[in-house]
Write a protein that holds these residues in place. Structure first.
Motif, PDB file in Angstrom:
ATOM      1  N   VAL B  16      11.995 -87.731 -25.452  1.00  0.00           N
ATOM      2  CA  VAL B  16      10.640 -87.489 -25.941  1.00  0.00           C
ATOM      3  C   VAL B  16      10.783 -87.066 -27.395  1.00  0.00           C
ATOM      4  O   VAL B  16      11.526 -86.129 -27.711  1.00  0.00           O
ATOM      5  N   ILE B  17      10.120 -87.816 -28.282  1.00  0.00           N
ATOM      6  CA  ILE B  17      10.294 -87.594 -29.720  1.00  0.00           C
ATOM      7  C   ILE B  17       9.000 -87.050 -30.294  1.00  0.00           C
ATOM      8  O   ILE B  17       7.934 -87.668 -30.165  1.00  0.00           O
ATOM      9  N   ASP B  18       9.112 -85.896 -30.888  1.00  0.00           N
ATOM     10  CA  ASP B  18       7.937 -85.191 -31.389  1.00  0.00           C
ATOM     11  C   ASP B  18       7.719 -85.552 -32.857  1.00  0.00           C
ATOM     12  O   ASP B  18       8.442 -85.073 -33.741  1.00  0.00           O
ATOM     13  N   LEU B  19       6.735 -86.402 -33.113  1.00  0.00           N
ATOM     14  CA  LEU B  19       6.478 -86.840 -34.485  1.00  0.00           C
ATOM     15  C   LEU B  19       5.851 -85.725 -35.317  1.00  0.00           C
ATOM     16  O   LEU B  19       5.747 -85.840 -36.536  1.00  0.00           O
ATOM     17  N   ASP B  20       5.429 -84.651 -34.651  1.00  0.00           N
ATOM     18  CA  ASP B  20       4.868 -83.534 -35.402  1.00  0.00           C
ATOM     19  C   ASP B  20       5.953 -82.712 -36.071  1.00  0.00           C
ATOM     20  O   ASP B  20       5.779 -82.220 -37.179  1.00  0.00           O
ATOM     21  N   THR B  21       7.074 -82.573 -35.399  1.00  0.00           N
ATOM     22  CA  THR B  21       8.111 -81.690 -35.937  1.00  0.00           C
ATOM     23  C   THR B  21       9.240 -82.431 -36.626  1.00  0.00           C
ATOM     24  O   THR B  21      10.050 -81.815 -37.313  1.00  0.00           O
ATOM     25  N   CYS B  22       9.322 -83.768 -36.444  1.00  0.00           N
ATOM     26  CA  CYS B  22      10.382 -84.515 -37.122  1.00  0.00           C
ATOM     27  C   CYS B  22      10.168 -84.434 -38.629  1.00  0.00           C
ATOM     28  O   CYS B  22       9.075 -84.704 -39.127  1.00  0.00           O
ATOM     29  N   VAL B  23      11.230 -84.051 -39.341  1.00  0.00           N
ATOM     30  CA  VAL B  23      11.126 -83.944 -40.791  1.00  0.00           C
ATOM     31  C   VAL B  23      11.836 -85.101 -41.501  1.00  0.00           C
ATOM     32  O   VAL B  23      11.950 -85.114 -42.711  1.00  0.00           O
ATOM     33  N   LEU B 187       5.912 -81.797 -21.095  1.00  0.00           N
ATOM     34  CA  LEU B 187       5.663 -81.844 -22.544  1.00  0.00           C
ATOM     35  C   LEU B 187       4.803 -83.064 -22.889  1.00  0.00           C
ATOM     36  O   LEU B 187       3.841 -82.976 -23.665  1.00  0.00           O
ATOM     37  N   VAL B 188       5.146 -84.209 -22.274  1.00  0.00           N
ATOM     38  CA  VAL B 188       4.385 -85.440 -22.511  1.00  0.00           C
ATOM     39  C   VAL B 188       2.943 -85.252 -22.050  1.00  0.00           C
ATOM     40  O   VAL B 188       1.989 -85.622 -22.753  1.00  0.00           O
ATOM     41  N   ALA B 189       2.769 -84.632 -20.882  1.00  0.00           N
ATOM     42  CA  ALA B 189       1.421 -84.424 -20.346  1.00  0.00           C
ATOM     43  C   ALA B 189       0.632 -83.487 -21.255  1.00  0.00           C
ATOM     44  O   ALA B 189      -0.536 -83.737 -21.564  1.00  0.00           O
ATOM     45  N   GLU B 190       1.272 -82.414 -21.723  1.00  0.00           N
ATOM     46  CA  GLU B 190       0.543 -81.423 -22.525  1.00  0.00           C
ATOM     47  C   GLU B 190       0.171 -81.948 -23.907  1.00  0.00           C
ATOM     48  O   GLU B 190      -0.901 -81.625 -24.429  1.00  0.00           O
ATOM     49  N   ARG B 191       1.065 -82.732 -24.471  1.00  0.00           N
ATOM     50  CA  ARG B 191       0.867 -83.131 -25.866  1.00  0.00           C
ATOM     51  C   ARG B 191       0.302 -84.541 -26.013  1.00  0.00           C
ATOM     52  O   ARG B 191       0.187 -85.053 -27.128  1.00  0.00           O
ATOM     53  N   GLY B 192      -0.013 -85.197 -24.904  1.00  0.00           N
ATOM     54  CA  GLY B 192      -0.536 -86.562 -25.006  1.00  0.00           C
ATOM     55  C   GLY B 192       0.522 -87.539 -25.496  1.00  0.00           C
ATOM     56  O   GLY B 192       0.262 -88.354 -26.378  1.00  0.00           O
ATOM     57  N   PRO B 211       1.531 -86.548 -34.026  1.00  0.00           N
ATOM     58  CA  PRO B 211       1.415 -85.411 -34.937  1.00  0.00           C
ATOM     59  C   PRO B 211       0.196 -84.584 -34.552  1.00  0.00           C
ATOM     60  O   PRO B 211      -0.838 -85.143 -34.160  1.00  0.00           O
ATOM     61  N   ARG B 212       0.312 -83.269 -34.653  1.00  0.00           N
ATOM     62  CA  ARG B 212      -0.855 -82.425 -34.328  1.00  0.00           C
ATOM     63  C   ARG B 212      -1.916 -82.580 -35.410  1.00  0.00           C
ATOM     64  O   ARG B 212      -1.622 -82.954 -36.552  1.00  0.00           O
ATOM     65  N   LEU B 213      -3.149 -82.263 -35.035  1.00  0.00           N
ATOM     66  CA  LEU B 213      -4.230 -82.297 -36.016  1.00  0.00           C
ATOM     67  C   LEU B 213      -3.936 -81.285 -37.103  1.00  0.00           C
ATOM     68  O   LEU B 213      -3.268 -80.277 -36.874  1.00  0.00           O
ATOM     69  N   LYS B 214      -4.470 -81.558 -38.296  1.00  0.00           N
ATOM     70  CA  LYS B 214      -4.292 -80.592 -39.375  1.00  0.00           C
ATOM     71  C   LYS B 214      -5.176 -79.373 -39.115  1.00  0.00           C
ATOM     72  O   LYS B 214      -6.126 -79.428 -38.334  1.00  0.00           O
ATOM     73  N   ARG B 215      -4.869 -78.276 -39.819  1.00  0.00           N
ATOM     74  CA  ARG B 215      -5.530 -77.000 -39.556  1.00  0.00           C
ATOM     75  C   ARG B 215      -7.068 -77.122 -39.504  1.00  0.00           C
ATOM     76  O   ARG B 215      -7.709 -76.700 -38.561  1.00  0.00           O
ATOM     77  N   ASP B 216      -7.637 -77.763 -40.522  1.00  0.00           N
ATOM     78  CA  ASP B 216      -9.090 -77.863 -40.597  1.00  0.00           C
ATOM     79  C   ASP B 216      -9.646 -78.690 -39.445  1.00  0.00           C
ATOM     80  O   ASP B 216     -10.617 -78.329 -38.808  1.00  0.00           O
ATOM     81  N   ASP B 217      -8.938 -79.846 -39.196  1.00  0.00           N
ATOM     82  CA  ASP B 217      -9.400 -80.722 -38.122  1.00  0.00           C
ATOM     83  C   ASP B 217      -9.315 -79.992 -36.792  1.00  0.00           C
ATOM     84  O   ASP B 217     -10.200 -80.066 -35.962  1.00  0.00           O
ATOM     85  N   ALA B 218      -8.204 -79.256 -36.607  1.00  0.00           N
ATOM     86  CA  ALA B 218      -8.000 -78.585 -35.329  1.00  0.00           C
ATOM     87  C   ALA B 218      -9.069 -77.535 -35.114  1.00  0.00           C
ATOM     88  O   ALA B 218      -9.560 -77.329 -33.998  1.00  0.00           O
ATOM     89  N   SER B 227      -2.826 -75.527 -30.950  1.00  0.00           N
ATOM     90  CA  SER B 227      -3.089 -74.811 -32.188  1.00  0.00           C
ATOM     91  C   SER B 227      -2.104 -75.288 -33.220  1.00  0.00           C
ATOM     92  O   SER B 227      -0.943 -75.514 -32.909  1.00  0.00           O
ATOM     93  N   PRO B 228      -2.561 -75.510 -34.430  1.00  0.00           N
ATOM     94  CA  PRO B 228      -1.719 -76.197 -35.409  1.00  0.00           C
ATOM     95  C   PRO B 228      -0.469 -75.394 -35.762  1.00  0.00           C
ATOM     96  O   PRO B 228      -0.513 -74.180 -35.899  1.00  0.00           O
ATOM     97  N   GLY B 229       0.607 -76.117 -35.878  1.00  0.00           N
ATOM     98  CA  GLY B 229       1.814 -75.514 -36.410  1.00  0.00           C
ATOM     99  C   GLY B 229       2.607 -74.680 -35.434  1.00  0.00           C
ATOM    100  O   GLY B 229       3.667 -74.179 -35.765  1.00  0.00           O
ATOM    101  N   THR B 230       2.116 -74.519 -34.224  1.00  0.00           N
ATOM    102  CA  THR B 230       2.886 -73.740 -33.255  1.00  0.00           C
ATOM    103  C   THR B 230       3.134 -74.579 -32.015  1.00  0.00           C
ATOM    104  O   THR B 230       2.426 -75.535 -31.740  1.00  0.00           O
ATOM    105  N   GLU B 231       4.142 -74.222 -31.266  1.00  0.00           N
ATOM    106  CA  GLU B 231       4.404 -74.888 -29.990  1.00  0.00           C
ATOM    107  C   GLU B 231       3.250 -74.558 -29.042  1.00  0.00           C
ATOM    108  O   GLU B 231       2.710 -73.457 -29.078  1.00  0.00           O
ATOM    109  N   PRO B 232       2.862 -75.509 -28.187  1.00  0.00           N
ATOM    110  CA  PRO B 232       1.828 -75.169 -27.213  1.00  0.00           C
ATOM    111  C   PRO B 232       2.384 -74.131 -26.243  1.00  0.00           C
ATOM    112  O   PRO B 232       3.563 -74.178 -25.888  1.00  0.00           O
ATOM    113  N   GLU B 233       1.541 -73.200 -25.850  1.00  0.00           N
ATOM    114  CA  GLU B 233       1.995 -72.190 -24.891  1.00  0.00           C
ATOM    115  C   GLU B 233       2.135 -72.839 -23.527  1.00  0.00           C
ATOM    116  O   GLU B 233       1.173 -73.326 -22.951  1.00  0.00           O
TER     117      GLU B 233
END
Lengths: 315, 250
Positions: B16-23, B187-192, B211-218, B227-233
């Motif tokens: 499972v590859i997280d495009l939100d955190t890949c730099v 993880l796949v279920a939670e993050r779509g 990728p997660r939504l940006k702060r304003d969009d979220a 929540s933007p920028g953090t791992e889902p609880e």
């Protein structure tokens, strides 16, 4: 897709050979084949030589040609394996047909049945070749209903051109031979025209957005490819031909594959002896050049969806 | 046997590859190259490596895409490797039986001793996962580090694919996607998590997390759990997921 000359030569030469074999088998069945041994030697000789050189040429692009016998094992799932099995099986009745015709000067009885069996197997071999391409879902220009008919109709048509030329060179001036040429030309022309119209008007369902899944954000563009130079994938799958060159080559394809052979076949039918034979031979050569152009375009115009990962916007 | 397993097991190992955190650091690609240059698919050749036109066989490559325009646009680093599909046409087109999908864990492999190098499998793959080794005359591909994940000579914590072990941002997760209760499946279920080119119908096992939504969009999006920028609880087995995260992050 990269147009590999070994595969282009294989599919056009063996296609013509199998088409000729099909026509010889069917004509023997219809009792329309002269029992002349020299005619048998030359016509079956050309058919089987074209098929054999084609098959050998296709092995040239293998990494391990010495392991080719392995390719007979997966006929349950693989069209490439089925093609290999059928191509090999075709040699048995074709060889017996040749034995009867060339050895005993007889194209009736059991030999006629062998000719028919060879024709049927040859037909299925060409069908398998078409299915190798028609089942490749990542390539829109191949995975469609016009590809198998293209392979079959062009095999028959190019085979008919050579049959006509051979018959005339051996002095068998029949009214049926040019008719066979024209009857195989029409479906081949119609199918190729529909094929080019199809790939001109439709696109793959995949897009850069579906390839990356980033469509919900917006339009997707490649920013940085994962390489500095070419890779196997970009060379094999990323071949690009300029649209204007493709259009020009299509026109050449129509002229050499259909227009010139049509005119020359009519000339051959309306003239006699050496004039007719030369016209028919020229028609066969022109058709063979045309089918190579057609096959080159079949590869060069085909776009693979993997190119979305390397900057393509449509396939 | 290039027919697919008639009775595929429940286990589907994959990434499972997280495009939100890949730099886009390429550590996964380099680590993959390093491990596999000495692993079961070795050697992974390079041609003209120090010359003007270097080229080589890689199982994992990192692209960068731009999606959207202006303030809404994003740059997304995008690692791409074999997705170990459930319907891998690369396997069924193989004329020799060299390509196969394992019944026990769904990994797609090439038996290099059977491969004739016809390259048809690479044509059949929409994802460009297979690369031809023209020194050896055979096709090569990601093995999901089969020589690591079952390797009892390695400490248990290292029995993950080299790319997963190397990722400094924990953007790559390895596990059993056939088990809906596994950390990766949750993880796949939670993050779509989604499939690449689902319209091809190859049913990839590997999933990508958007990728997660940006702060304003979220903030403006309704019903957005992330929540933007953090791992889902993680719910329920939170401790287990945190343990897994810590383990994979080592």
């Amino acid at each position: 897709m990269h147009p590999a000359y070994s595969v282009i030569f294989f599919t056009t030469a063996s296609g013509m050979g199998y088409g000729l074999l099909i026509l010889l088998g069917v004509l023997a069945q219809a009792d329309m084949l002269p029992a002349s041994r020299s005619l048998g030697l030359v016509s079956l000789g050309i058919a089987l030589t074209a098929v054999t050189f084609g098959l050998l040429s296709s092995m040239r692009h293998l990494g391990h040609p010495e392991r080719v016998l392995r390719a007979y094992t997966q006929w349950r799932s693989s069209w490439l394996s089925r093609e290999g099995v059928l191509a090999t099986m075709t040699y048995v009745p074709a060889g017996l047909f040749a034995a009867g015709w060339i050895g005993f000067g007889d194209v009736g009885g059991i030999w006629r049945f062998c000719g028919l069996a060879a024709a049927v197997l040859a037909g299925f071999t060409v069908y398998s070749t078409g299915m190798i391409y028609a089942t490749l879902r990542p390539i829109h220009a191949w995975c469609n209903r016009w590809v198998v008919p293209t392979y079959l109709s062009l095999a028959l048509f190019t085979g008919a051109l050579w049959l006509h030329a051979i018959l005339l060179l051996f002095g068998h001036d029949t009214a049926q031979a040019p008719l066979v040429v024209l009857l195989t030309l029409l479906p081949a022309l119609y199918i190729k025209w529909r094929y080019w119209r199809f790939i001109g008007r439709t696109r793959a369902a995949s897009t850069p957005e579906t390839a990356t899944g980033l469509g919900p954000i917006g339009k997707v563009r490649l920013l940085d490819p994962p390489r500095t130079q070419t890779t196997y994938v970009t060379r094999e799958m990323g071949y690009r031909i300029a649209r204007k060159h493709a259009a020009k080559l299509r026109r050449h394809g129509y002229v050499f594959l259909f227009a010139l052979p049509f005119v020359l076949t009519v000339v051959a039918a309306e003239t006699a002896s050496w004039t007719a034979a030369c016209a028919a031979a020229a028609a066969a050569l022109s058709g063979s050049v045309g089918v190579v152009v057609e096959r080159w375009l079949f590869f060069a115009e085909a776009k693979h969806v993997v190119t979305f990962y390397h900057g393509a916007q449509a396939a | 046997m290039t027919s697919l397993p008639r009775d595929p097991g429940p286990k589907k190992l994959g990434l499972v590859i997280d495009l939100d955190t890949c730099v886009g650091c390429h550590a996964c690609a380099l680590s993959c190259k390093e491990w596999n240059a000495g692993g079961v698919a070795a050697p992974l050749p390079d041609w003209d490596p120090y010359g003007a036109d270097p080229e080589g066989v890689w199982f994992n490559r990192v692209h960068a895409f731009e999606a959207g325009d202006g303030a809404d646009g994003r740059t997304v680093h995008f690692p791409r490797s074999c997705l170990h599909c459930d319907e891998p046409a690369c396997v069924t087109v193989c004329p020799t039986g060299a390509s196969y999908k394992r019944q026990e864990d769904g990994i797609v492999l090439v038996d290099e001793d059977l491969c004739i190098g016809c390259k048809l499998c690479s044509w059949a793959c929409p994802y460009g996962a297979r690369e031809y080794d023209h020194d050896a005359g055979v096709m090569k591909k990601c093995t999901l580090c089969i020589d690591r994940i079952y390797n009892t000579n390695l400490p248990e914590v290292e029995r993950v694919p080299a790319c997963v072990a190397a990722c400094p941002t924990s953007a790559r997760h390895f596990g059993d996607l056939g088990d809906p209760e596994s950390p990766v499946a949750r993880l796949v279920a939670e993050r779509g998590g989604y499939d690449l080119m689902p319209e091809m119908d190859y049913r990839p096992v590997n999933k990508y997390l958007p990728p997660r939504l940006k702060r304003d969009d979220a903030a403006s999006a309704t019903g957005s759990a992330a929540s933007p920028g953090t791992e889902p609880e993680p719910e329920g087995d939170g401790r287990f997921l945190r343990w897994l995260n810590a383990t994979l992050s080592r």
